[in-house]
Design an enzyme around this catalytic site. Structure first.
Site, PDB file in Angstrom:
ATOM      1  N   CYS A   1      23.319 -91.827  37.079  1.00  0.00           N
ATOM      2  CA  CYS A   1      24.192 -90.680  36.824  1.00  0.00           C
ATOM      3  C   CYS A   1      25.665 -90.962  37.089  1.00  0.00           C
ATOM      4  CB  CYS A   1      23.739 -89.487  37.650  1.00  0.00           C
ATOM      5  SG  CYS A   1      21.974 -89.130  37.470  1.00  0.00           S
TER       6      CYS A   1
ATOM      7  N   HIS B   1      29.196 -84.335  38.336  1.00  0.00           N
ATOM      8  CA  HIS B   1      27.920 -84.614  37.692  1.00  0.00           C
ATOM      9  C   HIS B   1      27.073 -83.346  37.719  1.00  0.00           C
ATOM     10  CE1 HIS B   1      24.040 -86.105  36.708  1.00  0.00           C
ATOM     11  NE2 HIS B   1      23.614 -86.214  37.946  1.00  0.00           N
TER      12      HIS B   1
ATOM     13  N   ASN C   1      20.167 -81.804  33.868  1.00  0.00           N
ATOM     14  CA  ASN C   1      20.727 -83.081  34.312  1.00  0.00           C
ATOM     15  C   ASN C   1      20.526 -84.113  33.206  1.00  0.00           C
ATOM     16  OD1 ASN C   1      21.302 -85.550  35.503  1.00  0.00           O
ATOM     17  ND2 ASN C   1      20.193 -85.118  37.400  1.00  0.00           N
TER      18      ASN C   1
END
Length: 313
Positions: free
Chosen positions: A113, A238, A268
């Site tokens: 990520c 994020h 996500n």
């Protein structure tokens, strides 16, 4: 030394929407549980005939158009992903051919990520030294293919998508002002994927790491850039979990309307999360020319990265 910044940006998400109510039919969960713990309401899932490179291509075309840069003018393509079709050739190789970027070198970066942060900083070094002029960075994931759809702790979290940026030389004072990259391999067992297997996560440990690291990294890049938190115009964290994102926002004392919150619509999307959120907020006018933007991500590895950026050319 030249300044390196974003010349153009774009993103792409698949058409298929999978809501929390749809998830209730797949595993033992419910909309309220998912929303209150993660902030996610729905996510996008790519079709079987659309793989990682296809997602990357759509976002890349949007970014090139926005930058008014042709594929032939690219010197380098950097792909942040952990879900390439094959170990090799890379998504970068595949995309270079698909775009017709005949003069570009290419490679993939695997920092989960935090991957887009690693890509941006790698690109900025090439640009600042004058080695390369136009670099395409794409954060892209098809996480649906490594998600265990019977594991209710992970399957509700992830989605597919891609975000891209074309980076190049910008005016002095614009572009990347400071950065931080980090790695802690002692946390490797908290978030990982064995070859050919599903993504595995220790949610409690990842959460503890993230709520500490995101605000810390955000403050560090501001300090390195000689900026105060009052000077931050927009925060792009994020998009993993609204509670983690809120920890960073509150530490920076930024009002809610100045933080990207696309997690509720896309879940996500790992490496794609930050560039999708950045692209959306540039296009909707929330991020404007000359704004100070903090980008901050964390991911499996454990890895993390943050950038302080003055937007514009």
């Amino acid at each position: 030394m030249k300044s390196a910044g974003i010349l153009g940006i774009g993103h792409y998400v698949p058409e298929r929407v999978l809501t929390n109510f749809d998830m209730e039919k797949i595993v033992d969960t419910n909309d309220e549980w998912i929303r209150t713990r993660t902030g996610i309401e729905e996510r996008r899932i790519a079709s079987d005939d659309m793989d990682t490179t296809d997602l990357a291509y759509e976002a890349a075309v949007n970014a090139l158009e926005d930058a008014n840069v042709s594929a032939e003018d690219l010197d380098l393509i950097l792909i942040a992903t952990v879900t390439g079709e094959t170990l090799f050739p890379s998504v970068g190789n595949r995309l270079q051919n698909r775009l017709g970027a005949t003069n570009a070198a290419s490679m993939d970066l695997a920092a989960a990520c935090a991957g887009f942060m690693y890509g941006m900083i790698s690109a900025s070094q090439f640009i600042q030294t004058g080695a390369y002029k136009n670099i395409l960075i794409v954060g892209v994931e098809k996480l649906s293919k490594i998600t265990d759809w019977e594991d209710r702790n992970t399957c509700v979290l992830f989605g597919d998508g891609a975000g891209a940026a074309v980076m190049g030389p910008v005016s002095e004072g614009k572009g990347v002002l400071s950065f931080e990259l980090g790695s802690d391999g002692s946390g490797a067992s908290y978030l990982y994927q064995n070859q050919g297997e599903f993504l595995q996560m220790n949610g409690r440990e990842v959460f503890k790491f993230a709520v500490r690291q995101m605000p810390e990294s955000s403050m560090k890049v501001l300090e390195k850039a000689g900026l105060t938190k009052e000077e931050v115009d927009f925060l792009v964290p994020h998009q993993a979990n609204i509670r983690i994102m809120e920890a960073a926002r509150q530490r920076l004392e930024i009002p809610e309307e100045k933080m990207a919150t696309s997690v509720k619509r896309y879940g996500n999307t790992s490496s794609a999360s930050i560039p999708i959120a950045l692209s959306e907020n540039v296009k909707n006018g929330k991020i404007k020319d000359n704004d100070v933007v903090v980008l901050v991500g964390f991911g499996g590895g454990l890895t993390w990265g943050a950038v302080a950026l003055r937007y514009g050319v």
